[in-house]
Design an enzyme around this catalytic site. Structure first.
Site, PDB file in Angstrom:
ATOM      1  N   HIS A  93       0.850  -1.197   0.000  1.00 52.49           N
ATOM      2  CA  HIS A  93       0.000   0.000   0.000  1.00 52.49           C
ATOM      3  C   HIS A  93       0.888   1.250   0.000  1.00 52.49           C
ATOM      4  O   HIS A  93       1.972   1.240   0.595  1.00 52.49           O
ATOM      5  CB  HIS A  93      -0.918  -0.003   1.227  1.00 52.49           C
ATOM      6  CG  HIS A  93      -1.963   1.063   1.145  1.00 52.49           C
ATOM      7  ND1 HIS A  93      -1.711   2.364   1.510  1.00 52.49           N
ATOM      8  CD2 HIS A  93      -3.236   1.026   0.697  1.00 52.49           C
ATOM      9  CE1 HIS A  93      -2.811   3.084   1.306  1.00 52.49           C
ATOM     10  NE2 HIS A  93      -3.751   2.297   0.819  1.00 52.49           N
ATOM     11  N   GLU A 165      -3.813   2.158  -7.514  1.00 56.18           N
ATOM     12  CA  GLU A 165      -4.199   3.262  -6.630  1.00 56.18           C
ATOM     13  C   GLU A 165      -3.365   4.498  -6.956  1.00 56.18           C
ATOM     14  O   GLU A 165      -2.236   4.633  -6.454  1.00 56.18           O
ATOM     15  CB  GLU A 165      -3.979   2.869  -5.162  1.00 56.18           C
ATOM     16  CG  GLU A 165      -4.810   1.695  -4.713  1.00 56.18           C
ATOM     17  CD  GLU A 165      -5.163   1.787  -3.236  1.00 56.18           C
ATOM     18  OE1 GLU A 165      -6.356   1.799  -2.936  1.00 56.18           O
ATOM     19  OE2 GLU A 165      -4.246   1.876  -2.407  1.00 56.18           O
TER      20      GLU A 165
HETATM   21  C1  PEP Z   1      -6.654   3.514   0.116  1.00 61.08           C
HETATM   22  O1  PEP Z   1      -5.938   4.164   0.874  1.00 61.08           O
HETATM   23  O2  PEP Z   1      -6.383   2.332  -0.168  1.00 61.08           O
HETATM   24  C2  PEP Z   1      -7.861   4.150  -0.442  1.00 61.08           C
HETATM   25  C3  PEP Z   1      -8.318   3.728  -1.578  1.00 61.08           C
HETATM   26  O3  PEP Z   1      -8.400   5.168   0.293  1.00 61.08           O
HETATM   27  P1  PEP Z   1      -9.670   6.076  -0.086  1.00 61.08           P
HETATM   28  O4  PEP Z   1     -10.738   5.153  -0.624  1.00 61.08           O
HETATM   29  O5  PEP Z   1     -10.071   6.718   1.183  1.00 61.08           O
HETATM   30  O6  PEP Z   1      -9.206   7.033  -1.137  1.00 61.08           O
END
Ligand code: PEP
Length: 253
Positions: A93, A165
């Site tokens: 992450h 992400e």
């Molecule tokens: C994350 O940190 O994995 C994430 C997707 O956070 P958020 O949905 O709050 O943007």
């Protein structure tokens, strides 16, 4: 392909709060078509696991060490995660990469160890704002995938999901942060798939679930999950409330 919707609670929810949240969530998603996973903090895994017994929600952790045991003060091993009922683990992450300085080589060791212990890794990749602005997002994503999936074969990849992400789209609790547009996210997901095609075979590339993460919520989940190469979501802030998270789970149906 069946969607995978995973909740990353991050460092939120005490034991009582965590149990109350899954108690509320369980009936709301009991008929879900998607695979549903919740990833609480280590300390609440056992009680959440007990609460989830007999439900269709699976349990995941947010991180782990790659060794089975040893002098690693403060860390948690894959054996420990298995012993409390985890089936999944989030690895790499951006919080771990940026704040705790985890690098690709370490994350690769964790991915290999998770698979050895029959834990399904959700491997996170993604560029930060500067990298996006410099036009090097794809290079970053490709390097992370190559390095963090080193040593894996097609068979092992059947248990791996990738979470794309974009770090600039992660809410960090701020509801005003915007997600990637569905078109931009789809393009990056297609790119991830093309990298998987180069690293593995076409089957692996086609069948690996690529989740989108970054400010996904009830209001935008439907359009994101409708994109052909978005096979689920990794949800942070919006997973902390049962109703909103259940709406995301249903949005892909
Ligand atoms: C994350 O940190 O994995 C994430 C997707 O956070 P958020 O949905 O709050 O943007």
């Amino acid at each position: 392909m069946k969607n995978l919707i995973a909740a990353n609670w991050k460092m939120n929810k005490t034991n009582e709060e965590a149990v109350a949240l899954v108690k509320e969530l369980t009936p709301l998603v009991k008929d879900a078509e998607a695979d549903v996973v919740v990833c609480p903090s280590f300390t609440v895994l056992k009680d959440v696991a007990d609460e989830l017994k007999g439900s269709n929600i699976k349990l995941g952790a947010q991180n782990m060490h790659y060794e089975d045991s040893g002098a690693f003060t403060g860390d948690v091993s894959p054996l420990m995660l298995k012993s409390v009922g985890c089936g999944y683990v989030i690895l790499g992450h951006s919080d771990r990469r940026e704040i705790f300085k985890e690098d690709d080589a370490l994350i690769d060791k964790k991915v290999i160890s998770a698979l050895k212990h029959a834990l399904k890794p959700i491997l996170c990749v993604g560029e930060n704002f500067d990298q996006k602005e410099k036009g090097i997002a794809n290079d970053i994503i490709e390097t992370q995938l190559k390095n963090c999936l080193k040593g894996l074969d097609n068979q092992q990849m059947k248990d791996v999901s990738i979470a794309y992400e974009p770090i600039w789209a992660i809410s960090r609790g701020n509801p005003n942060v915007k997600p990637a547009t569905k078109e931009d996210a789809e393009q990056r997901h297609q790119f991830v798939r093309s990298v998987l095609n180069n690293l593995f075979d076409e089957n692996t590339s086609k069948n690996t679930r690529i989740l989108y993460g970054g400010s996904m919520k009830a209001e935008n989940a439907k359009e994101l999950l409708a994109m052909p190469d978005i096979n689920g979501g990794l949800v942070g802030n919006a997973s902390l409330k049962a109703k909103g998270f259940a709406e995301i789970v249903k949005a892909g149906e």
